[in-house]
Design a protein around this motif. Sequence first.
Motif, mmCIF file in Angstrom:
data_model
loop_
_atom_site.group_PDB
_atom_site.id
_atom_site.type_symbol
_atom_site.label_atom_id
_atom_site.label_comp_id
_atom_site.label_asym_id
_atom_site.label_seq_id
_atom_site.Cartn_x
_atom_site.Cartn_y
_atom_site.Cartn_z
ATOM 1 N N VAL A 5 10.545 11.339 -1.564
ATOM 2 C CA VAL A 5 9.712 10.211 -1.993
ATOM 3 C C VAL A 5 10.585 9.039 -2.423
ATOM 4 N N ALA A 6 11.673 9.315 -3.133
ATOM 5 C CA ALA A 6 12.559 8.237 -3.568
ATOM 6 C C ALA A 6 13.205 7.526 -2.388
ATOM 7 N N HIS A 7 13.536 8.310 -1.368
ATOM 8 C CA HIS A 7 14.124 7.680 -0.174
ATOM 9 C C HIS A 7 13.124 6.743 0.492
ATOM 10 N N ARG A 8 11.896 7.138 0.569
ATOM 11 C CA ARG A 8 10.881 6.294 1.167
ATOM 12 C C ARG A 8 10.644 5.038 0.327
ATOM 13 N N ARG B 145 0.830 -1.208 0.000
ATOM 14 C CA ARG B 145 0.000 0.000 0.000
ATOM 15 C C ARG B 145 0.864 1.258 0.000
ATOM 16 N N ARG B 146 1.901 1.227 0.844
ATOM 17 C CA ARG B 146 2.785 2.393 0.890
ATOM 18 C C ARG B 146 3.534 2.565 -0.431
ATOM 19 N N ARG B 147 3.971 1.466 -0.979
ATOM 20 C CA ARG B 147 4.700 1.532 -2.247
ATOM 21 C C ARG B 147 3.807 2.090 -3.363
ATOM 22 N N LEU B 148 2.561 1.699 -3.413
ATOM 23 C CA LEU B 148 1.640 2.193 -4.433
ATOM 24 C C LEU B 148 1.415 3.695 -4.290
ATOM 25 N N PHE B 149 1.178 4.133 -3.066
ATOM 26 C CA PHE B 149 0.923 5.565 -2.827
ATOM 27 C C PHE B 149 2.149 6.402 -3.196
ATOM 28 N N CYS B 150 3.307 5.999 -2.714
ATOM 29 C CA CYS B 150 4.524 6.769 -2.988
ATOM 30 C C CYS B 150 4.893 6.714 -4.473
ATOM 31 N N GLY C 95 10.265 -1.190 -10.090
ATOM 32 C CA GLY C 95 10.023 -1.307 -8.644
ATOM 33 C C GLY C 95 8.579 -1.523 -8.290
ATOM 34 N N MET C 96 7.654 -1.062 -9.121
ATOM 35 C CA MET C 96 6.235 -1.187 -8.780
ATOM 36 C C MET C 96 5.539 -2.250 -9.608
#
Length: 861
Positions: free
Chosen positions: A800-803, A175-180, A477-478
């Motif tokens: 955002v990239a760091h996250r 979920r976090r990956r999709l949002f970011c 990545g996604m």
Amino acid sequence: MTQSVKWLGYFLTCTPIVLFTLVTGPVSATDFNLNLDINGDGFENEYLEHGHDFKPLYSEYVSNYNGSDPISYSTMGLGPAYELVRIVFDNLFNDSPIGKGYLSVVNGSNIVLGKKTVKNEWLDLLDENKLFIIVLLPLLALIIINPFIALCYCCFCCCRCRGRCHPCAEKTDSRRRLFCSILLIFLTLGLLIGLLIAFLANKQINRGMSDITTRLERSGEESCAYLQDVSRHINHLLVINYDEMKDHVLEQASEAHKYLLLDLADVSGSSKLAELERILYNMKQASIKMKLVEKLQERLRFIGATLRDGIRGYKRNMIRYYTVLCGMEDCVAALKKSGLLSWDTSKCLHLDLLPNSTVFSETMEKAFEENLYNIPQMGIQQFSAIGEQLRQIMAPMIPPLRDKLMKGTFRIKIEEEHIRKHINKAINEIYMRSRNASKSFDEIHNMFGSNWQLINIIVCLLLLAIIILLITAIVWGMCVRKNNVGYNALLAAILLIFCAFSFITLVGVFYLMVGLVTYLGACQSDSAWTRINMRDCLENETIFEMLKRNNIYNVDDVKGIHILKEYDDDDELSWRGFKDDLSKISFINNEDVTRLNQVLEPLFPYHSNLYTNIMCKQVAVPDLQNTANSQYITGLNIMYGKYNGKPKRMWGGVSGLIFSKQDLLAYAPIEREFITLVDRIQDKLREIDSLILDNSHNFNETIHPMITTIQTSQQYIRENGVEFLDTAGKNVTDSLIGQMDLYLNMVVTESKLRVGRCNPLADKYRGGGDFLCRHLIDPINAFWLGVLLSALLLIPVLFVAHRLLCMYKVYTPPVLHLVSDDACPVCTGLPYVHRPFTLSGGQEAPKLDVKPVVSPKNKKE
């Protein structure tokens, strides 16, 4: 013919009118042409209708200047970016001055970058525009601290993910990956937009650098051609038009005595002498034509009587047919309807009331034989003597007038050279300013040479590399997630951002400062460029208004040229007065009037309507041939309808119809001759009217008003002729001398209204300044907008990239595991074993049995 003959030609300005003649013996009045007032109100003088107006017809100057069409360039879709920067600068720096050293004007028209701009010394500009510090300081702070942040990140944060069971947290991380990732996509799109703006702006800068100099140089050349055309226009006004005025004044001076005589003829009415002479002299021609009318009239009477007898015979036959042979009520009704009963009563067939042409022709011939035309010719001789005296008065004025006008030619040429000198000076100044203006901001070209072009390309390539890495990271990545390509691409993007951020931002800040200075110096309404061009032609202004505004030349000084005025006290150009005695002049006396009445009395009733009111051409409707055919068909229809089956009665009626028709058709050629005779007589009568009548009046109403007018005119000339000629002569000479002032006023008016309208030049200057702003300065500002937009977007991209860095990392099970009773079966791949436990109050510590476990892939080995 014993006396010598001398004709005096009287001409109007455009149309020659010969007025009077001195004759010996019979002279045709057609040898001269007078424009007569046929209403009896006097001589219609075209010159007099407009007063003493000696204005020449000046030729117009035809310009050969053709400006080039404006060149249009595409903004490549950067129009919104241009407008955005303009709005920001106009609102933030509307009243902000540009400090010294940032822009300077060279040679009065060349705007160059100052030393401070070239050396990047911006402290004074920031001090004068403190609001700009709020914008600039954060950018400079980011440029400075970025290397330290990058160092700390690489030492403490890079490639370090928290110790956790990532497979266990896969659901939360997804979920976090999709949002970011979605957030990163939007940021990447922003970077792409910034890159596109910077790339297109860089292309516009290159095109502007190559086109701006050529464009402004061409504008200067067109300005030079335009002002040379103005110089030729001035030459046309002061040289060609002056020669036209000079020739016209000399011509009018040599013809002035004729105008004075025409004026006197118009006022006194003595022009009727020439009209009376024309009528009396035309008596010879009129008598010849009247004799021909007399012969035609006799033939017309005979033809008319023949037609009348033939129609009466046909009438009797048809009446017998309808009443005797037919005898029915329908036949009687048809007879009444046909109009046969009144055929022979038509006025066209009764010519007994025609006037006696013999009386008219004999009277005309007698008038010519007795030389009645000599009566008005004697009056014309006396009136012409007045014109000769006027010519002698005007003759001495012409040579000095010609000399003074020739001297004026040199004076005018000197003034024309003086004006052209100022015009040429203005040409050179404007041309040089245009050429210098084409070199404005040459330092920008020097600064933005090959090195800066390389820097611009590097900035665009760095942004493009970052965008490509980010797109790769997002996709792998996604979406893909089979390996760590997305992780590695994202890590590379983060490191590249830290490396390039300060450089990209620094380039954007530099372009921001240069774009600000150049925009305020060239594109604002109160810019240095506008103030320079204010010295040149303004829109809706003329070249002479520009010269007057700059205290170079005032065209009103032309009115101060004195050519004829300085000779006002000279009697050479003054009216000398009419010296002849006109108190005994006589155009026609009572004996002459009595003689005219006695000879011409039989002719007094004459007018062509005495004939035309009686003669007509319509003998039958429409003619005898058609009438005979129609009556024949009508009679046959009646006979066939009433007596069908009775051949004897039928034959009697039909035979009567046939014979009657043949009898009437025999008169058809005679009818055509009758019509021809009427036409010929009418033509001759119109010719006679034009020779001896005045408009629609008969001869009596024509001749007596003329005689009365001539008697009145000679009385007027006796009493008021000298005074009138002195007044008119002075007015004419004053009008001739005043032509110089009128000419100079025309030159001044024409110069102020039509010579050298500044609209083309203003359009060129406005177009040149607009071209400089639109195709060089606006692209510079668009470039920093795109670069700084991308630079500012790189900051949230880092966060955002760091996250996403650890979320994009793909974790695989390890080859060797430490096996324990409570080992994670998901991580080790071992079967799940329940931990042993006891029901006692104590709790045994679990025993760890550490042993290597071979993975399924290496089990056989």
